[in-house]
Design an enzyme around this catalytic site. Structure first.
Site, PDB file in Angstrom:
ATOM      1  N   GLY A 186       0.818  -1.070  -0.059  1.00 23.10           N
ATOM      2  CA  GLY A 186      -0.048  -0.036   0.041  1.00 23.10           C
ATOM      3  C   GLY A 186       0.843   1.186   0.117  1.00 23.10           C
ATOM      4  NE  ARG A 187       3.084   2.102   5.007  1.00 27.07           N
ATOM      5  CZ  ARG A 187       3.509   2.391   6.493  1.00 27.07           C
ATOM      6  NH1 ARG A 187       3.643   3.617   6.588  1.00 27.07           N
ATOM      7  NH2 ARG A 187       3.305   1.754   7.291  1.00 27.07           N
ATOM      8  CE  LYS A 207       6.888   0.177   5.685  1.00 29.56           C
ATOM      9  NZ  LYS A 207       7.301  -0.620   6.981  1.00 29.56           N
ATOM     10  CG  ASP A 219      -0.748   9.208   3.963  1.00 27.33           C
ATOM     11  OD1 ASP A 219       0.145   7.870   4.107  1.00 27.33           O
ATOM     12  OD2 ASP A 219      -0.635   9.942   4.895  1.00 27.33           O
ATOM     13  N   GLY A 220      -0.257   6.261   1.463  1.00 22.78           N
ATOM     14  CA  GLY A 220       1.323   5.867   0.638  1.00 22.78           C
ATOM     15  C   GLY A 220       2.524   6.373   1.380  1.00 22.78           C
ATOM     16  NE  ARG A 277      10.510  -2.437   2.373  1.00 21.48           N
ATOM     17  CZ  ARG A 277       9.590  -2.960   3.292  1.00 21.48           C
ATOM     18  NH1 ARG A 277       9.561  -2.961   4.788  1.00 21.48           N
ATOM     19  NH2 ARG A 277       8.304  -3.472   2.769  1.00 21.48           N
ATOM     20  NE  ARG A 284       5.056  -8.454   1.691  1.00 18.49           N
ATOM     21  CZ  ARG A 284       5.556  -7.865   2.534  1.00 18.49           C
ATOM     22  NH1 ARG A 284       5.042  -8.073   3.792  1.00 18.49           N
ATOM     23  NH2 ARG A 284       6.198  -6.870   2.401  1.00 18.49           N
ATOM     24  CG  ASP A 354      -0.325  -8.679   6.286  1.00 15.20           C
ATOM     25  OD1 ASP A 354      -0.395  -9.407   7.413  1.00 15.20           O
ATOM     26  OD2 ASP A 354       0.010  -7.364   6.394  1.00 15.20           O
ATOM     27  CG  ASP A 364       6.528  -6.049   6.345  1.00 13.15           C
ATOM     28  OD1 ASP A 364       7.083  -5.343   5.091  1.00 13.15           O
ATOM     29  OD2 ASP A 364       5.605  -6.789   5.900  1.00 13.15           O
TER      30      ASP A 364
HETATM   31  C1  LIG Z   1       4.106  -4.681   4.529  1.00 14.64           C
HETATM   32  C2  LIG Z   1       3.476  -4.592   5.683  1.00 14.64           C
HETATM   33  O1  LIG Z   1       4.149  -3.841   6.324  1.00 14.64           O
HETATM   34  N1  LIG Z   1       2.499  -5.282   5.931  1.00 14.64           N
HETATM   35  C3  LIG Z   1       1.601  -5.117   7.199  1.00 14.64           C
HETATM   36  C4  LIG Z   1       2.223  -5.764   8.493  1.00 14.64           C
HETATM   37  O2  LIG Z   1       1.354  -5.885   9.357  1.00 14.64           O
HETATM   38  C5  LIG Z   1       0.731  -4.380   9.710  1.00 14.64           C
HETATM   39  C6  LIG Z   1      -0.388  -4.885  10.591  1.00 14.64           C
HETATM   40  O3  LIG Z   1      -1.299  -5.563  10.182  1.00 14.64           O
HETATM   41  C7  LIG Z   1       0.477  -3.659   8.471  1.00 14.64           C
HETATM   42  O4  LIG Z   1      -0.321  -2.628   8.667  1.00 14.64           O
HETATM   43  C8  LIG Z   1       1.271  -3.686   7.528  1.00 14.64           C
HETATM   44  O5  LIG Z   1       0.707  -3.267   6.333  1.00 14.64           O
END
Ligand SMILES: CC(=O)N[C@H]1CO[C@H](CO)[C@@H](O)[C@@H]1O
Ligand SMILES: *[C@@H]1O[C@H](CO)[C@@H](O)[C@H](O)[C@H]1NC(C)=O
Ligand SMILES: *[C@@H]1O[C@H](CO)[C@@H](O)[C@H](O)[C@H]1NC(C)=O
Ligand SMILES: *[C@@H]1O[C@H](CO)[C@@H](O)[C@H](O)[C@H]1NC(C)=O
Ligand SMILES: *[C@@H]1O[C@H](CO)[C@@H](O)[C@H](O)[C@H]1NC(C)=O
Ligand SMILES: *[C@@H]1O[C@H](CO)[C@@H](O)[C@H](O)[C@H]1NC(C)=O
Length: 600
Positions: A186-187, A207, A219-220, A277, A284, A354, A364
């Protein structure tokens, strides 16, 4: 010195009371033997630090190897960023791509990636941090290029390196136990793969680089606060020897980004930042889950085949059980990864499917934290009231996630293979326990195997929990204390051991531990200390350390980010600057009550 006492063999039982007679004997025996005094704190200047502790395990780059690598190769490093090219060919040719125009949020079907162009950050841009090791050793670039304007743009999404077709990845996931449907980058934007001169393939990702089709209501962007944490956290984990994504750089901007830091209605304007990164792959568990959940089984097979071919060379492409072999590898590697987390007191904070890598590397960095006052119930995400992802619950989270992976693989496995997958999963707990046991034994300097080793470890952790002793420093100070200091419980300067020793059965544990050490025939106290110092870091990224660096970074003073980055690159070595900053001291009083914010 231990050999003098090698005849001293007794069976250790779990009862605390039987110790007193042995203690007297132990003291008598040990006092009679000769000790080499060892100084507890070693200080070294920067240059000494690099060429010290050469016996570090091979999973960790020995500090002196890297200096020579840097300088032996300096002449071949690229100085011209325009010649730095990446390739997206493999990823694009392997899969159907969503060509949809524009970065507006939408459901995406039948593809693995969407083309998505990063949105440049509003300037002026500043380089807040760069990892010389990543830039030079992994990207073959001279670190001097990071000082150029070009680099600021390339590393923040304002300009694309030649060969780049930026992509956002479609994935789903189970979040806090429930299926959350389509998630996706999403970002984040993958810029492409870079094959370095060692032949390693790294997928570069930005990121915080703007909206994608997967931004949902986001908002990315990422703010300075969370980006500093990701940059320092992932680099620190690498140098602790834990498999992880890496961070090359951190660029900060003047772009206003609104965040409700603690989800309490208090919205603040912060500033946007981008981390560049790297990982061998960003796929995943959720990457496979979404395909399975939406019945895209051909694509599921395609992605599995790709991941296996690229990253699991030991699995033969014609093996009829290759998906099962892949699953088996993941069960094993995930158990190993989480055991490593446990051994350094790392709590990821959001162990959703994820956020769990198909290559079993730490990914993450959100509301992560390192346990300080030890408790298995430590939760870095202050909103996680249930403690679902507490440090001591991560192994269970791994089990849950691997169960979801088995479900996702269901459509491509025969019934027999599905039942074999369930059997493999049953082995997970055992793999985790065995590995954790090995790691904690190493933390205590124990060689070979004795019946009561598990008890010795569990007893220590129990004492640490009861006395709220600091996880990192308890182990470190056990490494730094000489046998004699332990024997006389001389804990001057050893604050974590002072805390620990307030436990009423501490003397019993200590005797048991010392007897255990004494039975290690071919060991010496110095060797034990050195071995343990290579396992037990003196510095981890404590929340208060990150907060202090962040508050300066938000004022464009990046000196503390740089200091932490340097210190955490040699976490096993006592460093002057780190000591001066108090990084191995009792946390300052303002650090009590500090909360990790959830929004990033
Ligand atoms: C890519 C990423 O950071 N994925 C998720 C990891 O978990 C948190 C909480 O669920 C998400 O906000 C992130 O987008
Ligand atoms: C590496 O750097 C050191 C000083 O930093 C220098 O003395 C040495 O000659 C260099 N070695 C090579 C191979 O360039
Ligand atoms: C399990 O994973 C670890 C860590 O990567 C590795 O060293 C080990 O060889 C693996 N074991 C098996 C049976 O594959
Ligand atoms: C923290 O935990 C809460 C409660 O489970 C959850 O809703 C939230 O998403 C978590 N924070 C992050 C960043 O994942
Ligand atoms: C205790 O240990 C310190 C080193 O930390 C040493 O300087 C001191 O002499 C020791 N004290 C006693 C009483 O042995
Ligand atoms: C100690 O070393 C000797 C000689 O190298 C060896 O025979 C013996 O097995 C070793 N003992 C242990 C417990 O490792």
């Amino acid at each position: 010195m231990y050999s003098q006492l090698s005849h001293f063999q007794i069976h250790l039982s779990a009862s605390g009371d039987m110790w007193s007679p042995f203690k007297v004997m132990l003291i008598a025996l040990v006092a009679a033997s000769s000790f080499t005094p060892v100084c507890v704190l070693e200080f070294c200047s920067d240059s000494e630090c690099h060429s010290h502790d050469a016996t570090a395990p091979s999973s960790r780059p020995p500090p002196n190897a890297f200096k020579s690598r840097w300088n032996a190769s300096a002449s071949n490093l690229l100085r011209d960023l325009d010649r730095f090219t990446v390739s997206c060919k493999k990823l694009i040719e392997a899969f159907p791509i969503d060509e949809g125009e524009g970065n507006y949020a939408r459901p995406v079907k039948n593809c693995i990636f969407s083309k998505s162009v990063p949105t440049p950050l509003k300037g002026p841009l500043r380089l807040a941090a760069a990892s010389k090791e990543v830039i030079e050793d992994m990207l073959d670039l001279d670190v001097a290029v990071t000082r150029s304007d070009d680099f600021l743009h390339y590393a923040s999404g304002g300009r694309l390196p030649p060969g780049s077709v930026p992509l956002a990845h479609r994935y789903g996931g189970h979040q806090f136990g429930s299926w959350a449907g389509q998630l996706g980058d999403g970002r984040a934007h993958s810029l492409g793969q870079y094959t370095n001169r060692k032949g390693e393939v790294w997928e570069l990702q930005l990121k915080g680089s703007g909206k994608t089709p997967y931004s949902r209501s986001g908002d990315g962007r990422a703010v300075i606060r969370s980006s500093v944490r990701e940059f320092l956290g992932s680099e620190a984990m690498h140098f602790l020897g834990v498999p992880t994504s890496r961070a090359a750089s951190l660029i900060v901007s003047e772009e206003p980004v609104k965040r409700d830091q603690f989800y309490d209605g208090n919205v603040k304007t912060e500033r946007g930042a981008v981390v560049l990164r790297l990982a061998n792959s960003w796929f995943r568990i959720g990457s496979l889950e979404i395909l399975s959940q939406s019945g895209e089984i051909d694509l599921l097979r395609q992605l599995l085949t790709f991941v296996i071919d690229e990253h699991f060379p030991s699995i033969h492409p014609d093996d009829p059980d290759r998906y099962l072999a892949f699953y088996s590898a993941l069960v094993n590697e995930t158990a190993h990864l989480i055991a490593r987390w446990t051994s350094v007191g790392f709590a990821h904070g959001v162990c959703n499917t994820d956020n769990f890598s198909l290559l079993s590397v730490t990914l993450d960095y959100g509301p992560f934290g390192f346990v300080e006052s030890y408790s298995p119930h430590f939760v870095p995400n202050t909103s996680d009231d249930e403690g679902r992802y507490a440090v001591g619950a991560q192994a269970d989270a791994g089990l849950f996630n691997l169960g979801k992976l088995a479900t996702a693989l269901g459509p491509v496995l025969s019934e027999k293979q599905q039942s074999e997958a369930r059997e493999l999963l049953k082995g997970y707990v055992d793999i985790y326990h065995k590995r954790t046991h090995q790691l904690f034994k190493a933390k205590l300097g124990l060689l070979a195997e004795e019946e009561d080793d598990s008890y010795l470890i569990a007893f220590l952790l129990k004492m640490m929990e009861e006395t709220r002793s600091d996880f990192t420093m308890t182990f470190r100070q056990l490494s730094e204390a000489s046998f004699q200091q332990l024997l006389y419980r001389n804990f001057t300067q050893l604050w974590a051991l002072q805390d620990l020793s307030s436990y009423k059965l501490f003397p019993d544990w200590l005797s048991m531990y010392q007897l255990r050490l004494l039975r290690q025939e071919n060991d010496s106290d110095l060797e034990r200390q050195q071995r343990m110092k290579n396992e037990n870091p003196r510095y981890v990224l404590r929340n208060w350390m990150a907060e202090s660096a962040i508050s300066k970074a938000e004022k464009n003073d990046f000196s503390e980010v740089e200091l932490l980055h340097h210190v955490l690159s040699f976490p096993f070595i006592t460093q002057k600057a780190a000591e001066k900053a108090g990084y191995a001291e009792r946390p300052p009083s303002w650090a009590k009550g500090l909360k990790v914010s959830c929004s990033s």
